[in-house]
Design an enzyme around this catalytic site. Structure first.
Site, mmCIF file in Angstrom:
data_model
loop_
_atom_site.group_PDB
_atom_site.id
_atom_site.type_symbol
_atom_site.label_atom_id
_atom_site.label_comp_id
_atom_site.label_asym_id
_atom_site.label_seq_id
_atom_site.Cartn_x
_atom_site.Cartn_y
_atom_site.Cartn_z
ATOM 1 N N HIS A 460 0.829 -1.207 0.000
ATOM 2 C CA HIS A 460 0.000 0.000 0.000
ATOM 3 C C HIS A 460 0.862 1.257 0.000
ATOM 4 O O HIS A 460 0.528 2.258 -0.625
ATOM 5 C CB HIS A 460 -0.914 0.000 1.229
ATOM 6 C CG HIS A 460 -2.031 -0.995 1.122
ATOM 7 N ND1 HIS A 460 -2.803 -1.365 2.185
ATOM 8 C CD2 HIS A 460 -2.510 -1.684 0.062
ATOM 9 C CE1 HIS A 460 -3.716 -2.240 1.796
ATOM 10 N NE2 HIS A 460 -3.550 -2.455 0.514
ATOM 11 N N GLU A 697 -11.267 15.046 -40.701
ATOM 12 C CA GLU A 697 -10.947 13.788 -40.018
ATOM 13 C C GLU A 697 -11.103 12.582 -40.925
ATOM 14 O O GLU A 697 -10.916 11.452 -40.491
ATOM 15 C CB GLU A 697 -11.792 13.629 -38.742
ATOM 16 C CG GLU A 697 -13.256 13.895 -38.922
ATOM 17 C CD GLU A 697 -14.007 13.979 -37.593
ATOM 18 O OE1 GLU A 697 -13.518 13.440 -36.585
ATOM 19 O OE2 GLU A 697 -15.086 14.581 -37.586
ATOM 20 N N ASP A 721 -9.171 10.365 -35.629
ATOM 21 C CA ASP A 721 -9.933 9.682 -36.686
ATOM 22 C C ASP A 721 -9.186 9.715 -38.011
ATOM 23 O O ASP A 721 -9.199 8.734 -38.759
ATOM 24 C CB ASP A 721 -11.321 10.316 -36.847
ATOM 25 C CG ASP A 721 -12.366 9.612 -35.972
ATOM 26 O OD1 ASP A 721 -12.235 8.385 -35.790
ATOM 27 O OD2 ASP A 721 -13.272 10.275 -35.458
ATOM 28 N N CYS A 768 -7.145 19.604 -33.281
ATOM 29 C CA CYS A 768 -7.750 19.326 -31.969
ATOM 30 C C CYS A 768 -7.583 17.866 -31.567
ATOM 31 O O CYS A 768 -8.050 17.444 -30.516
ATOM 32 C CB CYS A 768 -9.231 19.701 -31.972
ATOM 33 S SG CYS A 768 -10.194 18.827 -33.218
#
Length: 838
Positions: A460, A697, A721, A768
């Protein structure tokens, strides 16, 4: 008098994943203090009535409503956690007190985005507040849609016994393979315990000839169940079936922490040649730091003579545990506020251990024999630590550290010590083994690094150190603890070593590296609000990609020159109906308001492909990414786009709003939308329309950039894309994702053609997609003619700083040669050579 001898089935008031109360990140609801019930993590924006009922109370702040069902069951419907603090902002109550509502009637609406950004959690509750008269039994623990059967409400007799006596005492059982990494250590065991506590039935786990009741954390951990071990679960009682279903689900679903790839620990080679003045260990959290070594010692207790008054000692132990419980609750609240799930899970487990019956029984037995509370608590934990370490599991041995942490905390409370180590800021702390509580305390005190003689890279402490960015090393051996206090050392966690006798030159080198890194980050942030100009004076706008008004405010605070892409899908997804014009207008206006005087580019709805809407059924497509998506959807459902355009035209000032069209492939699509926009402007009496841009795109749009630029006001390249369509590789394909690289020369040629086409009509081009956020690509994009980069808000300072170190004319010259290269890796290599990242 209510007819309360009827059973009732409640339908789901919201759509989304169902949680047992144990999984609700709020101790009051999770403990069942408010009553039995169920929780849903909502995906829609409207709360519906689960049954026919009368509204008995409406919260002043519009976040909760109480109903009385016809059989007398009282139901509290509570939307989100800590939502009372929003003072009604974002909530719209649809019914009044005293009203009669039907099953499935809308009760309240809320702004999903706004409320989610501002509250602790959207997890919403349906609580049976008169649990003394009724019992709530979950029907399902899977995801539900509004109206699905969710809970059975079963009346109890006057003495609290269920009416359907025939099911009392039934035992059900099942087998499951444990999915938790490392088996049933503290956190998974705490989850199992919490899950079991939501049911009346008693539950047990059985493994390797041993059994443990699910209400004992120590008992569960003591079974030494490993990852993928098969165990038997048995439940007995009135809701045994639901309890079994819940436990099997909890055992077969790995915790979020278990899904994090642990930092791979370098293998410590025992035959490595010894280096004078160097200790080798395992990297638990990366980093390189120098500082004085500071040794931490644990609390040691004096001898105990015994003969203490048991009642007094029990009271002292209870008071200490209450104090520690309060401390852990505060830590948990902070972790939740900052959405630090690792920290939250660790300390939730500590809270469960603090209540563990096995620990408490052992301590109370010792106290009853006259032993002091300090020694009784200490011995009780030491015995359990020994048990865990004897089980032969390295992971469970590490989890004994969590028990030691609790030992220290309760002892500090009993001894009246203030829990504050006197450690100088910038020190490198050495200890036998640090606990999570130690780490949080030390982190707040500004230590530079941590090193331990024991411990493991999956502990941990290691998880927390990585989250805090604190270099940390473990398994360095006992020699570490023999070192002189205050001596200067170098902690090179990346290299898995501690240099005990660094010379002045080495110390200076490490200090300089630390300073450079810190100053570079601070300088970038300090200059983030000034324009990004190249060395030869070209202004590059650095805007932000956002999906809400809260993200827009964050972007402005980080120095954004505007919003380069507002994804409007956040308004349309995970709900049953499309947002109306008014709701959309309010959301878009909020983003404009959050950006001060900067411009905002708003992309029209881009669903289809991998983003489907429940209320907009599209035909099944063999290749959805090549089907009805983006602007093509407007051809199928023109009213959706019309409504969105109308709401966009009503924002103020309209001059700061720019509209961006996704997935355009030909000029006619753009012209059609332009005509619709002009017509809507006429209807609304507007003399000017906002700027209209086209997303590039798909390769067709890049190749037609000149023709598109003639009718568009700007072009914005979506490299994510564009990459997958150009390279014919699905960017979500696990085997291909690493090859979908937007620095591929073919992509760069399409970007070059887009910029050249736009220049013919004096239009500007932005990017973008993810490539805009890659500092390595910044000089390439500038060289190709891109004038706006829209990046994630946290990267604005870094990208602006990158721009300021570049010469645009040199970028143009070098980039022409990059277009001739043969692969993305060749381009990346050349970029590193030409424009090294500092």
């Amino acid at each position: 008098m209510h007819n309360n001898n009827k059973e009732l089935t409640l339908s789901a008031p919201l759509s989304g994943p169902v949680l047992t109360l144990a999984k609700v990140p709020d101790p009051v609801f999770a403990s069942g203090a408010m009553g039995d019930g169920i929780a849903i993590d909502p995906l829609n924006d409207t709360l519906y009535s689960p049954c026919e009922a009368v509204v008995t109370h409406v919260a002043r702040t519009g976040h909760a409503i109480t109903l009385r069902a016809d059989n007398g069951a009282e139901l509290l419907l509570h939307l989100g956690l800590d939502t009372v603090e929003l003072q009604g902002v974002g909530f719209s109550m649809l019914v009044k007190e005293g009203a009669r509502v039907s099953n499935g009637q809308p009760l309240l609406r809320y702004d999903l985005d706004q409320v989610a950004q501002q509250c602790k959690s959207l997890v919403s509750l349906m609580i049976l507040t008169n649990s003394q008269d009724f019992q709530a039994r979950p029907i399902t623990l899977k995801s539900v849609k509004v109206g699905d059967p969710l809970l059975h409400i079963v009346p109890k007799l006057a003495n609290g016994v269920q009416i359907d006596i025939e099911v009392v005492g039934i035992e059900v059982q099942g087998h499951i393979h444990v999915a938790h990494r490392g088996g049933l250590h503290a956190r998974p065991a705490a989850l199992i315990r919490q899950t079991a506590q939501q049911f009346t039935s008693k539950s047990w786990l059985h493994f390797a000839g041993k059994s443990a009741a699910c209400d004992s954390l120590i008992g569960l951990m003591g079974l030494a169940v490993g990852e993928q071990d098969e165990i038997r679960v048995s439940c007995q009682g009135p809701d045994a079936e639901a309890a079994l279903q819940a436990l099997l689900a909890a055992l077969s679903t790995a915790l979020a922490e278990d899904n994090h790839a642990a930092v791979p620990a370098p293998i410590v080679q025992r035959n490595r040649p010894a280096e004078a003045g160097v200790l080798h260990g395992v990297c638990a959290a990366p980093g390189l730091v120098a500082g004085p070594l500071f040794r931490l010692n644990s609390i040691s207790l004096p001898m105990d003579a015994g003969n203490h008054e048991p009642e007094q000692q029990r009271h002292a132990l209870d008071a200490a545990r209450t104090q520690v419980r309060g401390e852990i609750d505060t830590t948990l609240a902070q972790a939740k506020k900052h959405k630090n799930t690792d920290e939250e899970a660790i300390f939730a487990a500590h809270l469960a251990l603090l209540e563990d019956p096995a620990l408490l029984d052992a301590a109370h037995q010792s106290i009853d024999q006259g032993i002091a509370a300090t020694h009784a608590w200490s011995q009780s934990i030491d015995v359990q630590c020994e048990v865990l370490q004897q089980l032969g599991s390295p992971l469970l041995a590490e989890r004994a550290n969590d028990l030691r942490d609790l030992k220290q905390r309760v002892l500090r409370a009993l001894l009246g010590e203030t829990w504050q180590y006197d450690v100088p800021a910038g020190a490198i702390v050495a200890a036998h083994e640090l606990t999570p509580s130690d780490l949080l305390q030390l982190s707040q005190q500004g230590v530079a690094g941590l090193c331990m003689a024991e411990g493991g890279a999956t502990s941990h402490v290691a998880i927390l150190a990585r989250g805090k960015g604190l270099p940390c090393m473990v398994a360095l051996g006992s020699t570490l603890l023999d070192q002189e206090q205050g001596q200067a050392v170098v902690l090179d966690a990346d290299g898995g070593r501690i240099e005990l006798t660094p010379n002045a030159a080495r110390l200076a080198e490490v200090h300089q590296a630390q300073l450079d890194h810190k100053q570079r980050r601070a300088l970038q942030q300090a200059q983030a609000h000034t324009p990004a100009l190249t060395l030869d004076g070209l202004h590059i706008e650095v805007a932000a990609n956002v999906a809400s008004s809260a993200e827009a405010a964050d972007a402005l605070a980080n120095g954004a020159d505007g919003v380069g892409l507002l994804r409007t899908e956040f308004l349309f997804v995970d709900r049953n109906t499309a947002p109306d014009e008014q709701e959309q207008r309010i959301a878009y206006q909020a983003v404009l308001d959050a950006m001060g005087d900067k411009s905002v580019i708003i992309r029209t709805i881009d669903v289809g492909g991998d983003k489907q809407l429940d209320y907009l059924p599209l035909p099944d497509e063999a290749n959805p990414v090549l089907g009805l998506r983006g602007i093509r959807l407007a051809q199928v459902r023109p009213e959706l786009l019309d409504q969105q355009l109308r709401s966009l035209l009503q924002v103020s000032p309209l001059s700061r709003c720019r509209i961006l069209l996704p997935m355009v492939t030909e000029v006619d699509e753009l012209l059609h939308i332009r005509q619709r926009l002009d017509a809507l402007c006429g209807e609304l009496g507007l003399s000017q329309r906002p700027e209209l841009g086209v997303m590039i795109e798909v390769p067709a749009a890049a190749l037609l950039a000149e023709q598109l630029a003639e009718h568009a006001d700007f072009l914005s390249i979506g490299t994510n894309d564009l990459s997958q369509y150009t390279l014919a590789m699905d960017r979500d394909h696990a085997g291909l994702a690493s090859r979908v690289d937007a620095l591929h020369p073919a992509l760069l040629r399409l970007i070059a053609q887009t910029c050249a086409g736009a220049a013919v009509h004096n239009r500007w081009v932005g990017v973008c997609g993810a490539l805009a956020s890659d500092p390595l690509a910044t000089p390439v994009l500038i060289g190709l003619g891109v004038r706006e980069l829209s990046v994630s808000p946290v990267q604005i300072g870094e990208i602006k700083d990158r721009v300021r170190h570049l010469d645009a004319s040199e970028c143009r010259r070098i980039t022409q040669d990059l277009l001739k290269l043969s692969s993305a890796s060749a381009v990346r290599h050349a970029c590193h050579q030409q424009w090294p990242l500092s």
